[in-house]
Design an enzyme around this catalytic site. Structure first.
Site, PDB file in Angstrom:
ATOM      1  CG  HIS A  41     -46.934   1.156   9.584  1.00 56.80           C
ATOM      2  ND1 HIS A  41     -47.458   0.797  10.796  1.00 56.80           N
ATOM      3  CD2 HIS A  41     -47.909   0.883   8.674  1.00 56.80           C
ATOM      4  CE1 HIS A  41     -48.694   0.329  10.636  1.00 56.80           C
ATOM      5  NE2 HIS A  41     -48.988   0.373   9.353  1.00 56.80           N
ATOM      6  CG  PHE A  42     -42.769   7.456   8.092  1.00 54.52           C
ATOM      7  CD1 PHE A  42     -43.053   6.640   6.997  1.00 54.52           C
ATOM      8  CD2 PHE A  42     -42.925   8.833   7.938  1.00 54.52           C
ATOM      9  CE1 PHE A  42     -43.464   7.177   5.773  1.00 54.52           C
ATOM     10  CE2 PHE A  42     -43.333   9.383   6.721  1.00 54.52           C
ATOM     11  CZ  PHE A  42     -43.600   8.555   5.640  1.00 54.52           C
ATOM     12  NE  ARG A  43     -41.795  -0.634   9.609  1.00 55.62           N
ATOM     13  CZ  ARG A  43     -42.869  -1.397   9.734  1.00 55.62           C
ATOM     14  NH1 ARG A  43     -43.704  -1.257  10.744  1.00 55.62           N
ATOM     15  NH2 ARG A  43     -43.126  -2.334   8.837  1.00 55.62           N
ATOM     16  CG  HIS A  67     -55.377  -4.454  11.112  1.00 52.93           C
ATOM     17  ND1 HIS A  67     -54.196  -4.424  10.415  1.00 52.93           N
ATOM     18  CD2 HIS A  67     -55.859  -5.719  10.983  1.00 52.93           C
ATOM     19  CE1 HIS A  67     -53.971  -5.628   9.885  1.00 52.93           C
ATOM     20  NE2 HIS A  67     -54.964  -6.434  10.216  1.00 52.93           N
ATOM     21  CG  ASN A 120     -47.361  -0.616  14.139  1.00 53.39           C
ATOM     22  OD1 ASN A 120     -47.326   0.490  13.615  1.00 53.39           O
ATOM     23  ND2 ASN A 120     -47.294  -1.720  13.439  1.00 53.39           N
ATOM     24  CG  HIS A 149     -52.515   2.902   6.919  1.00 52.50           C
ATOM     25  ND1 HIS A 149     -53.562   2.027   6.990  1.00 52.50           N
ATOM     26  CD2 HIS A 149     -51.511   2.326   7.620  1.00 52.50           C
ATOM     27  CE1 HIS A 149     -53.217   0.966   7.702  1.00 52.50           C
ATOM     28  NE2 HIS A 149     -51.958   1.130   8.088  1.00 52.50           N
ATOM     29  CG  ASP A 155     -50.644  -0.847   5.718  1.00 52.68           C
ATOM     30  OD1 ASP A 155     -49.913  -0.382   6.619  1.00 52.68           O
ATOM     31  OD2 ASP A 155     -51.188  -1.957   5.794  1.00 52.68           O
ATOM     32  CG  HIS A 188     -55.415  -2.369   5.691  1.00 48.38           C
ATOM     33  ND1 HIS A 188     -56.259  -3.136   6.438  1.00 48.38           N
ATOM     34  CD2 HIS A 188     -54.417  -2.003   6.538  1.00 48.38           C
ATOM     35  CE1 HIS A 188     -55.803  -3.235   7.666  1.00 48.38           C
ATOM     36  NE2 HIS A 188     -54.691  -2.547   7.752  1.00 48.38           N
ATOM     37  CG  HIS A 245     -40.651  -5.398   7.207  1.00 51.74           C
ATOM     38  ND1 HIS A 245     -40.621  -5.244   8.571  1.00 51.74           N
ATOM     39  CD2 HIS A 245     -41.952  -5.553   6.874  1.00 51.74           C
ATOM     40  CE1 HIS A 245     -41.858  -5.313   9.051  1.00 51.74           C
ATOM     41  NE2 HIS A 245     -42.691  -5.491   8.043  1.00 51.74           N
TER      42      HIS A 245
HETATM   43 ZN   LIG Z   1     -50.825  -0.463   8.685  1.00 50.08          ZN
END
Ligand SMILES: [Zn+2]
Length: 427
Positions: free
Chosen positions: A57-59, A174, A89, A55, A295, A225, A299
């Site tokens: 999020h490497f953006r 989620h 996402n 899990h 997760d 999560h 940011h």
């Molecule tokens: Zn996530």
């Protein structure tokens, strides 16, 4: 034999002084004494399977000022994680065959570690699930709105799960109920308001919906999560095809008035009470929870350091996850056996990849750890582009050496492979 690695090796759920024989990136022998073209002896250091983070999020693409596949995978490598699974996402969202192929291509150019790519399921791509399944490592469904998440209406859940059950792929959730989130929405000034806006009933309701909708379907299903005792209680009696994960932040941190700059701990689902935290930690320790997943959702500091209500949710964690739990295992807060199951063994089983275990036929993805190497986590030493961590000054043990498919990934505090060494897995 290309390579032999000798040390205190975690094999068959305990430590043994022995050798691992590696050929073409795979473990081919495990014996007391082995000889090879090259032999590396690590004396008293322990050798474990490398971590798998299901899990992150490497953006990338679309938000590469926060992170990209190069910096994210470098952070994973230094944290002893040799395989990551990236969430959909991004911008654009990974919800069709083209955006999946594009993300695989960019990660193949940039990643230092192996990677899987999830396809998001939305209200409009349910009919394409079969073709998506051939181009992704698994599916992700957001039942509740979070920062930049994908919209999915729960009335479509049974239909989506029926379609997914015709593929071989796992589906991850989620689990927060969107109607209840809307009902509880409020202006948030601090972490306590964030908890009020996302009470545990949202998680509980959503998990119930998932269990109901998946009845009698042949599916591998994972609840991401888990954050509340109520959610945990429902999952205690789940069937074998359903797994669940917790994050380091949900089982190590609790929401306190005095937790400092509170926006940095704003995350969905929220960090809850110390009672939730301890119940979840115990469940991880006792084998009720399958996986620890970071997760990792970075940011930039300046994006987080703003009015609480406006601040985005999410925090980084791929690099600190394994080191935090290696320290806790050394201190006997949790066993090495459980840590390795949570971070290596079960993630590999859930996503069906030949990693996560020191065994014949598995990828030679290994970490070398000197248990005397206790250190304090410092943002300045981490590799994520975001430049901060919720675990500043926490004690941890980082691996000294990391191997991926029999190649040195980390040695002497430096990356040893070229960008693009990472391969797409799980398709
Ligand atoms: Zn996530």
């Amino acid at each position: 034999m290309d390579l032999v690695i000798e040390g205190r090796i975690f094999v068959n759920n305990s430590f043994e002084q022995c050798c691992i024989g590696i050929e073409n990136g795979k473990i081919v022998e495990i014996k007391k004494i082995l000889q090879g073209d090259e032999k590396l002896s690590y004396g008293n250091k322990i050798i474990l399977p490398a971590g798998i983070d299901i899990h992150v999020h490497f953006r990338d693409p679309g938000m590469t000022h926060k992170e990209d596949f190069s910096t994210g995978s470098m952070a994973a490598a230094f944290g002893g994680v040799t395989c990551v699974f990236d969430m959909p996402n991004t911008i654009p969202q990974t919800t069709n065959v083209q955006t999946l192929a594009d993300k695989v291509l960019l990660a193949e150019k940039k990643s230092f570690v192996d990677f899987g790519i999830y396809s998001g399921i939305t209200n409009s791509n349910i009919n394409n699930i079969e073709s998506l399944s051939k181009n992704c490592s698994g599916f992700k469904i957001y039942l509740g709105t979070s920062t930049n998440s994908l919209k999915f209406n729960k009335v479509n859940l049974r239909e989506a799960l029926q379609q997914i059950s015709k593929t071989e792929k796992s589906v991850l959730f989620h689990a927060e109920d969107d109607e209840l989130l809307t009902k509880n929405k409020t202006i948030e000034n601090d972490i306590t308001d964030h908890l009020k806006a996302r009470p545990s009933i949202c998680e509980e309701t959503s998990i119930k919906d998932i269990l109901y909708a998946s009845q009698k379907l042949n599916l591998k299903l994972h609840i991401c999560h888990l954050s509340s005792l109520e959610g945990l209680e429902i999952l205690k009696t789940r069937s074998h095809n359903i797994s669940c994960g917790v994050t380091p932040h949900h089982i190590l941190l609790s929401a306190e008035k005095n937790m400092g700059s509170q926006t940095f701990y704003k995350v969905n689902p929220p960090i809850r009470s110390s009672f939730d935290k301890e119940s979840l930690f115990n469940a991880a320790r006792n084998g009720i929870i399958d996986v620890i997943e970071s997760d990792h959702a970075p940011h930039k500091k300046e994006e987080k350091d703003t009015d609480f209500n406006e601040a985005p949710s999410g925090l980084p964690g791929v690099e600190t996850m394994f080191p935090l739990f290696l320290f806790l295992a050394k201190k006997e807060k949790i066993s090495f056996q459980r840590v390795i199951s949570l971070l290596c063994g079960r993630p590999a089983e859930i996503l069906d990849i030949p990693k996560g275990k020191i065994g014949i036929g598995k990828d030679a993805d290994l970490i070398v750890v000197d248990l005397k190497d206790e250190t304090k986590i410092k943002s300045d030493n981490l590799h994520s582009k975001c430049g901060w961590t919720p675990f500043e000054d926490w004690p941890a043990i980082f691996p000294s050496d990391v191997f991926i498919r029999g190649e040195k990934l980390i040695e002497d505090s430096a990356i040893q492979v070229k960008q693009g060494f990472g391969k797409f897995v799980g398709a």
